[in-house]
Design a protein around this motif. Structure first.
Motif, PDB file in Angstrom:
ATOM      1  N   PRO A 193       0.803  -1.230   0.000  1.00 51.15           N
ATOM      2  CA  PRO A 193       0.000   0.000   0.000  1.00 51.15           C
ATOM      3  C   PRO A 193       0.833   1.276   0.000  1.00 51.15           C
ATOM      4  N   GLU A 194       2.095   1.177   0.449  1.00 54.75           N
ATOM      5  CA  GLU A 194       2.965   2.359   0.463  1.00 54.75           C
ATOM      6  C   GLU A 194       3.668   2.567  -0.871  1.00 54.75           C
ATOM      7  N   MET A 195       3.469   1.658  -1.803  1.00 56.10           N
ATOM      8  CA  MET A 195       4.053   1.739  -3.155  1.00 56.10           C
ATOM      9  C   MET A 195       5.581   1.837  -3.121  1.00 56.10           C
ATOM     10  N   THR A 196       6.197   0.974  -2.313  1.00 54.42           N
ATOM     11  CA  THR A 196       7.654   1.004  -2.176  1.00 54.42           C
ATOM     12  C   THR A 196       8.368  -0.041  -3.030  1.00 54.42           C
ATOM     13  N   GLU A 197       7.632  -1.030  -3.538  1.00 50.31           N
ATOM     14  CA  GLU A 197       8.292  -2.155  -4.190  1.00 50.31           C
ATOM     15  C   GLU A 197       8.581  -1.956  -5.665  1.00 50.31           C
ATOM     16  N   GLU A 198       7.848  -1.086  -6.331  1.00 52.10           N
ATOM     17  CA  GLU A 198       8.091  -0.861  -7.761  1.00 52.10           C
ATOM     18  C   GLU A 198       7.367   0.399  -8.186  1.00 52.10           C
ATOM     19  N   PRO A 199       7.740   0.955  -9.373  1.00 52.99           N
ATOM     20  CA  PRO A 199       7.017   2.145  -9.828  1.00 52.99           C
ATOM     21  C   PRO A 199       5.568   1.812 -10.168  1.00 52.99           C
ATOM     22  N   TYR A 200       4.667   2.713  -9.849  1.00 48.40           N
ATOM     23  CA  TYR A 200       3.242   2.508 -10.099  1.00 48.40           C
ATOM     24  C   TYR A 200       2.724   3.569 -11.065  1.00 48.40           C
ATOM     25  N   SER A 201       2.060   3.135 -12.101  1.00 46.61           N
ATOM     26  CA  SER A 201       1.352   4.076 -12.971  1.00 46.61           C
ATOM     27  C   SER A 201       0.049   4.456 -12.290  1.00 46.61           C
ATOM     28  N   ALA A 202      -0.630   5.446 -12.845  1.00 53.23           N
ATOM     29  CA  ALA A 202      -1.920   5.856 -12.281  1.00 53.23           C
ATOM     30  C   ALA A 202      -2.907   4.687 -12.327  1.00 53.23           C
ATOM     31  N   PHE A 203      -2.856   3.906 -13.403  1.00 50.26           N
ATOM     32  CA  PHE A 203      -3.752   2.759 -13.521  1.00 50.26           C
ATOM     33  C   PHE A 203      -3.387   1.681 -12.501  1.00 50.26           C
ATOM     34  N   ASP A 204      -2.075   1.428 -12.340  1.00 51.52           N
ATOM     35  CA  ASP A 204      -1.618   0.453 -11.344  1.00 51.52           C
ATOM     36  C   ASP A 204      -2.182   0.797  -9.970  1.00 51.52           C
ATOM     37  N   LYS A 205      -2.067   2.077  -9.620  1.00 45.82           N
ATOM     38  CA  LYS A 205      -2.528   2.521  -8.301  1.00 45.82           C
ATOM     39  C   LYS A 205      -4.033   2.345  -8.166  1.00 45.82           C
ATOM     40  N   MET A 206      -4.763   2.648  -9.228  1.00 46.08           N
ATOM     41  CA  MET A 206      -6.219   2.569  -9.176  1.00 46.08           C
ATOM     42  C   MET A 206      -6.695   1.136  -8.923  1.00 46.08           C
ATOM     43  N   ILE A 207      -6.021   0.144  -9.519  1.00 46.09           N
ATOM     44  CA  ILE A 207      -6.489  -1.245  -9.394  1.00 46.09           C
ATOM     45  C   ILE A 207      -5.856  -1.978  -8.218  1.00 46.09           C
ATOM     46  N   SER A 208      -5.004  -1.289  -7.460  1.00 50.61           N
ATOM     47  CA  SER A 208      -4.336  -1.982  -6.354  1.00 50.61           C
ATOM     48  C   SER A 208      -4.401  -1.163  -5.064  1.00 50.61           C
ATOM     49  N   VAL A 209      -3.600  -0.133  -4.980  1.00 54.79           N
ATOM     50  CA  VAL A 209      -3.512   0.664  -3.756  1.00 54.79           C
ATOM     51  C   VAL A 209      -4.855   1.295  -3.402  1.00 54.79           C
ATOM     52  N   ASP A 210      -5.568   1.772  -4.408  1.00 53.11           N
ATOM     53  CA  ASP A 210      -6.845   2.438  -4.140  1.00 53.11           C
ATOM     54  C   ASP A 210      -7.914   1.480  -3.605  1.00 53.11           C
ATOM     55  N   LEU A 211      -7.699   0.171  -3.781  1.00 56.73           N
ATOM     56  CA  LEU A 211      -8.646  -0.813  -3.250  1.00 56.73           C
ATOM     57  C   LEU A 211      -8.301  -1.229  -1.818  1.00 56.73           C
ATOM     58  N   HIS A 212      -7.110  -0.903  -1.368  1.00 60.93           N
ATOM     59  CA  HIS A 212      -6.627  -1.343  -0.062  1.00 60.93           C
ATOM     60  C   HIS A 212      -7.580  -0.909   1.059  1.00 60.93           C
ATOM     61  N   LEU A 213      -8.037  -1.877   1.833  1.00 58.26           N
ATOM     62  CA  LEU A 213      -8.931  -1.728   2.987  1.00 58.26           C
ATOM     63  C   LEU A 213     -10.385  -1.430   2.621  1.00 58.26           C
ATOM     64  N   LYS A 214     -10.683  -1.408   1.322  1.00 57.88           N
ATOM     65  CA  LYS A 214     -12.086  -1.272   0.937  1.00 57.88           C
ATOM     66  C   LYS A 214     -12.785  -2.619   1.078  1.00 57.88           C
ATOM     67  N   LYS A 215     -14.059  -2.588   1.408  1.00 55.82           N
ATOM     68  CA  LYS A 215     -14.805  -3.833   1.560  1.00 55.82           C
ATOM     69  C   LYS A 215     -15.194  -4.374   0.186  1.00 55.82           C
ATOM     70  N   MET A 216     -14.964  -5.667   0.005  1.00 56.14           N
ATOM     71  CA  MET A 216     -15.356  -6.284  -1.246  1.00 56.14           C
ATOM     72  C   MET A 216     -16.875  -6.378  -1.344  1.00 56.14           C
ATOM     73  N   ARG A 217     -17.363  -6.550  -2.538  1.00 58.93           N
ATOM     74  CA  ARG A 217     -18.796  -6.722  -2.763  1.00 58.93           C
ATOM     75  C   ARG A 217     -19.173  -8.156  -2.427  1.00 58.93           C
ATOM     76  N   LEU A 218     -20.099  -8.338  -1.508  1.00 56.74           N
ATOM     77  CA  LEU A 218     -20.482  -9.666  -1.039  1.00 56.74           C
ATOM     78  C   LEU A 218     -21.703 -10.190  -1.788  1.00 56.74           C
ATOM     79  N   PRO A 219     -21.896 -11.509  -1.802  1.00 57.30           N
ATOM     80  CA  PRO A 219     -23.127 -12.054  -2.376  1.00 57.30           C
ATOM     81  C   PRO A 219     -24.340 -11.512  -1.634  1.00 57.30           C
ATOM     82  N   SER A 220     -25.474 -11.463  -2.314  1.00 57.02           N
ATOM     83  CA  SER A 220     -26.687 -10.970  -1.664  1.00 57.02           C
ATOM     84  C   SER A 220     -27.073 -11.862  -0.490  1.00 57.02           C
TER      85      SER A 220
END
Length: 265
Positions: free
Chosen positions: A216-243
């Motif tokens: 989440p701190e983006m220390t391991e490799e360079p991140y593009s804006a898209f990389d961040k959106m699909i990874s870091v930006d999801l960190h700690l967000k709740k996944m969508r659960l079945p109904s």
């Protein structure tokens, strides 16, 4: 509900006979042979091709052509520039040594009914697995059951492009108990990218069904804006659960995933 698996059982036998006789068959002739109209034959061939791809078998569906002798692009699973090579490989393969993967449906077991059973009563997954036997067919059924549970939307991004949605095992097929291989509580419906990230330990979920990203701190490799959106930006967000919350990822599977993969929170 239409029993496509039972149709696939009969179509498989017809295609094996064609392979052994070194001949092809038209869509119409195959449909007549199994007693259906030619239009839905594509659904039957889809199940057979999915099994062949999953089990890394030769593309049996390459034997089916239109009236002009042309193979449908969706059912070749082979480089059409090497068609003759592909046909020779299929003709020469020892198909008779392989059990019909749709044998579980030969007595009339309804494919849709089994999917409904998996998607409503996950404790029955062991019984369904013993019935199905074939890993390729089981993988297809697991995905279809998860599609039903998650209303055809990715649990991380809510994308509804069904062709890009996959069944992700929390505890992998290779190490989970047979009765858990089709248990929807041991799965998450994910788009193919996040499925790959999950399998490669870049991403997981915790017991509260929050998404965790490994860097989440983006220390391991360079991140593009898209990389961040699909990874870091999801960190700690709740996944969508079945109904139906009873079908959500189970604690025992999440905990085993963490223990096996070295996740620490």
């Amino acid at each position: 509900m239409v029993n496509q698996a039972q149709r696939a059982f009969h179509a498989w036998n017809v295609l094996i006979e064609c392979a052994m006789a070194r001949r092809s068959i038209t869509y119409g002739a195959l449909a007549i042979a199994i007693g259906i109209h030619h239009r839905p034959i594509r659904y039957v061939l889809g199940l057979i091709q999915e099994h062949c791809l999953t089990e890394k078998l030769l593309p049996l569906t390459i034997l089916v052509t239109d009236r002009k002798g042309q193979i449908g692009s969706g059912f070749s699973a082979y480089d059409l520039n090497r068609l003759e090579e592909g046909l020779e490989a299929v003709y020469g393969f020892a198909w008779q040594a392989i059990e019909n993967p749709f044998a579980f449906a030969a007595d009339g077991s309804v494919y849709g009914g089994l999917i409904n059973e998996l998607a409503t009563n996950p404790s029955s997954s062991g019984d369904v697995m013993r019935l199905v036997k074939s890993r390729g067919m089981a993988q297809v059924m697991f995905r279809d059951a998860l599609l039903r549970c998650y209303d055809y939307r990715c649990a991380f991004t809510e994308t509804s492009f069904v062709e890009g949605l996959e069944a992700c095992h929390i505890v992998p097929w290779s190490i989970c108990a047979p009765e858990h291989r089709l248990d929807v509580r041991n799965g998450i419906l994910l788009n193919s990218l996040h499925h790959s990230l999950f399998d490669k330990d870049w991403i997981t979920i915790d017991l509260e069904h929050r998404i965790w990203f490994a860097d989440p701190e983006m220390t391991e490799e360079p991140y593009s804006a898209f990389d961040k959106m699909i990874s870091v930006d999801l960190h700690l967000k709740k996944m969508r659960l079945p109904s139906k919350l009873a079908l959500a990822p189970g604690a025992e599977f999440i905990e085993k995933n963490h223990a096996d993969r070295g996740w620490c929170f």
